[in-house]
Design an enzyme around this catalytic site. Sequence first.
Site, PDB file in Angstrom:
ATOM      1  N   ASN A  21      17.708  -4.045  17.326  1.00 20.36           N
ATOM      2  CA  ASN A  21      18.251  -4.088  18.690  1.00 20.36           C
ATOM      3  C   ASN A  21      18.445  -2.639  19.157  1.00 20.36           C
ATOM      4  O   ASN A  21      18.393  -1.711  18.341  1.00 20.36           O
ATOM      5  CB  ASN A  21      19.543  -4.913  18.748  1.00 20.36           C
ATOM      6  CG  ASN A  21      20.687  -4.273  17.976  1.00 20.36           C
ATOM      7  OD1 ASN A  21      21.006  -3.101  18.176  1.00 20.36           O
ATOM      8  ND2 ASN A  21      21.293  -5.045  17.078  1.00 20.36           N
ATOM      9  N   ASN A  70      26.811 -15.187  13.605  1.00 15.72           N
ATOM     10  CA  ASN A  70      25.432 -15.646  13.704  1.00 15.72           C
ATOM     11  C   ASN A  70      25.051 -16.657  12.615  1.00 15.72           C
ATOM     12  O   ASN A  70      23.888 -17.025  12.474  1.00 15.72           O
ATOM     13  CB  ASN A  70      24.479 -14.458  13.642  1.00 15.72           C
ATOM     14  CG  ASN A  70      24.818 -13.407  14.682  1.00 15.72           C
ATOM     15  OD1 ASN A  70      24.929 -12.232  14.388  1.00 15.72           O
ATOM     16  ND2 ASN A  70      25.043 -13.850  15.911  1.00 15.72           N
ATOM     17  N   ARG A  89      16.798 -10.666   8.934  1.00 12.71           N
ATOM     18  CA  ARG A  89      18.062 -11.402   8.802  1.00 12.71           C
ATOM     19  C   ARG A  89      17.871 -12.817   8.252  1.00 12.71           C
ATOM     20  O   ARG A  89      18.864 -13.518   8.013  1.00 12.71           O
ATOM     21  CB  ARG A  89      18.790 -11.459  10.154  1.00 12.71           C
ATOM     22  CG  ARG A  89      19.271 -10.089  10.631  1.00 12.71           C
ATOM     23  CD  ARG A  89      20.353 -10.198  11.691  1.00 12.71           C
ATOM     24  NE  ARG A  89      21.594 -10.765  11.169  1.00 12.71           N
ATOM     25  CZ  ARG A  89      22.667 -11.002  11.917  1.00 12.71           C
ATOM     26  NH1 ARG A  89      22.651 -10.731  13.217  1.00 12.71           N
ATOM     27  NH2 ARG A  89      23.761 -11.528  11.387  1.00 12.71           N
ATOM     28  N   HIS A 165      22.679 -10.921  22.483  1.00 12.29           N
ATOM     29  CA  HIS A 165      23.320 -12.202  22.171  1.00 12.29           C
ATOM     30  C   HIS A 165      24.265 -12.545  23.318  1.00 12.29           C
ATOM     31  O   HIS A 165      24.866 -11.639  23.925  1.00 12.29           O
ATOM     32  CB  HIS A 165      24.152 -12.114  20.883  1.00 12.29           C
ATOM     33  CG  HIS A 165      23.367 -12.307  19.626  1.00 12.29           C
ATOM     34  ND1 HIS A 165      23.655 -11.631  18.455  1.00 12.29           N
ATOM     35  CD2 HIS A 165      22.321 -13.116  19.339  1.00 12.29           C
ATOM     36  CE1 HIS A 165      22.809 -12.009  17.504  1.00 12.29           C
ATOM     37  NE2 HIS A 165      21.981 -12.899  18.013  1.00 12.29           N
ATOM     38  N   ASP A 167      27.191 -13.616  23.074  1.00  9.46           N
ATOM     39  CA  ASP A 167      28.573 -13.191  22.812  1.00  9.46           C
ATOM     40  C   ASP A 167      28.783 -11.689  23.013  1.00  9.46           C
ATOM     41  O   ASP A 167      29.881 -11.187  22.817  1.00  9.46           O
ATOM     42  CB  ASP A 167      29.045 -13.642  21.418  1.00  9.46           C
ATOM     43  CG  ASP A 167      28.329 -12.925  20.278  1.00  9.46           C
ATOM     44  OD1 ASP A 167      27.461 -12.065  20.550  1.00  9.46           O
ATOM     45  OD2 ASP A 167      28.635 -13.238  19.103  1.00  9.46           O
ATOM     46  N   ALA A 253      25.596  -1.014  14.965  1.00  2.37           N
ATOM     47  CA  ALA A 253      24.612  -2.036  14.609  1.00  2.37           C
ATOM     48  C   ALA A 253      24.467  -3.089  15.705  1.00  2.37           C
ATOM     49  O   ALA A 253      23.714  -4.051  15.556  1.00  2.37           O
ATOM     50  CB  ALA A 253      25.013  -2.725  13.308  1.00  2.37           C
ATOM     51  N   CYS A 259      31.388 -10.643  16.828  1.00  2.00           N
ATOM     52  CA  CYS A 259      30.240 -10.753  15.928  1.00  2.00           C
ATOM     53  C   CYS A 259      30.666 -10.825  14.463  1.00  2.00           C
ATOM     54  O   CYS A 259      29.951 -11.371  13.629  1.00  2.00           O
ATOM     55  CB  CYS A 259      29.303  -9.567  16.116  1.00  2.00           C
ATOM     56  SG  CYS A 259      28.390  -9.611  17.664  1.00  2.00           S
TER      57      CYS A 259
END
Lengths: 278, 426
Positions: A21, A70, A89, A165, A167, A253, A259
Amino acid sequence: MSSPRILMCPPTHYGIHYEINPWMNTERQADHPLAQEQWRALRGHLVAAGATIEELAPVDGLPDLVFTANAAMVFGRKAVISHFKHPQRQGEEEHFRRWLAADGFEALETPNQFSFEGAGDALFCGDTLFAGYRQRSDALGHQQIGEMLGIRVLPLELIDSYYYHLDTCFCPLTADSAIYFPGAFDDYGQRVLAANVPTLIAVEEEEARSFACNAVVVGRTVVTNVGCPHLHEQLRNAGFTPVETPLGEFVKAGGSAKCLTLRLEGEDAAVWANSTQC
Amino acid sequence: MSNPGLVSSSQKSTFAAVEDVEVRGHIIDSLILPKVLDGITAAGGEFTIKDVAIGHDRSDPSFARIEVRAASEEALQAIIAQIADHGAVAVHGGDARLVEADMDGAFPEGFYSTTNQRTEIRLGGHWIEVGDQEMDCGVIVDDRSITCRCLPMTEVKRGMKVVVGHVGTRVFPLERQEQGHAFGFMNSAVSTEKPKGVVIREIARQLFENRRDAKKSLLVGGPAIVHTGSGPLVCELLRDGYLHKLFAGNALATHDIEQSLFGTSLGVNLNEGTSVDAGHEHHLRSINRIRRAGSIAAAVEAGTLRSGIMYECIKNGVQFHLSGSIRDDGPLPDVVTDALECQRIMRSMVKDVSFCLMVATTLHSVAVGNLLPAVVKVVCVDINPSTVIKLNDRGSFQTVGLVTDVEPFLRALVAEVRKLEQQAGA
């Protein structure tokens, strides 16, 4: 008010090991001791607000396992396990699946291998699941999860790669109120939010960049990263108790307070939380 | 709730590429449906909502099926990729299913039965146009050339790959506007009370433009053309290059030759309208004379046959095909008596035809109608409206019908053609 139970994962193996990202830069490495300190401080604020913290064992080689939001999307005692878009991931999936199943959740798989990144992209406000798509989760996957669970899903396109995302730019506070950063959504998404969430608190761009929307709500307490004074003022005016805690090492990150947590029980903004049906 | 054709972004279109997509979920409240539709038009495409079902309560998902049209396959795929991000998926997601024919002369069970409308088959993710479009056939696929074509069941050979089921197939219905291009004044299939002059003028224009553009016009004719004394009018059209192919039976050719050799048709003097002594023999004597010559062409070559429709065909290089029937006298040596062979010949002869004029012949018209793709414009002229109705009922819906006597029709048609020639000359 229910007592929330939250899943977290200590940042033992946390670091910037890849770039998936715009926030990530492997040359701008996290300060490991500082990250551990920030994580512990967040944990302390949540416990102080009344939450119970469950811990997932860290795994070497999975630096982003700390971002437990996540792991899955929780719906009562069902958990739709994530299928990460990025292979970096995908190794987390098995650990999340095993922990949630051991905790008694009915683990449901994401339909048809669609990309779906759990509570990072799927947030209840009232009886409606707001679902972010395009960056990490597929719109079609959201539709199928909605059909699978028999719930109303309103997909929202995320148009800014910094808010990859849902959130990171939208946070339900109660069943009828939320904070959001308008710039992360297109016109359609902004209209959908305006039409379906009675009270919306807009976050200005500078504070959104400090992850103001990536907040953890425990009752009337709202925990955020530092650097969101205007939002905190708005929250106080709305009767909330804002708490700030530095999380800069995780922002490197692309994550912050929300998160780092997965709500297992006691989601105040979701009207199903106290329902026995789900 | 279902309401096909509810919304359309445009009524006019001759778009090259079309695909149906589905979008479901809470597409109304989430504005996904308007967003998808806006996305299509913003990218230069058009849409029609073919079906929509709105959920009854908050947990009920809604559903919409949308036809997306674009100017090219590339443009269409770009639109579909873009709207797929919002959850819209192509209905025909898969390739066509192919099954090898296990015997000669029959398709596998469940074979895809064709219409006469333009059709495409999806193979390896690409849409391939079906060749030799014809109704009531199957579709066979050639793996090596990656082509597919319609094939009647009698022609199928063991081992041919046949399309089975409807997955990976799509049909492009001829739009009303396209039909109206040539015959815009017609809005019912059979015209009994319409101004015939206008219709005939349009037919003349079609023949005229086909000749000008080096396209092929086909006449399917019945014996009434000769009985009614309009043979010379057809001869004019043949001589002047307006008709390039003729399908008929033994009867038209025999009556035409009888008229040429004896001045009678079934023993009736066409100039005087009176029966001739022993005139009934002329019919068989005509056939016999051609059989003795070997063929119609040989009779023309020998100077035996010097006028008439068949003579003009030979002289002007107009391809003709004569199909036999069970009641044929003789028949003439040129008549093909194997019905399946007749279908094969006609099938190959109609491949380049773009306009077909059917005059006073019921079964032959239906037979040819079955062989023609829907894009070929067809005009059926008959004193009996049921001929045209029959054609429409059997799927040749693109046919425009004109209920009238043959001779006045052909006379007016030739006159209209002459007018067009004068206008073009001026």
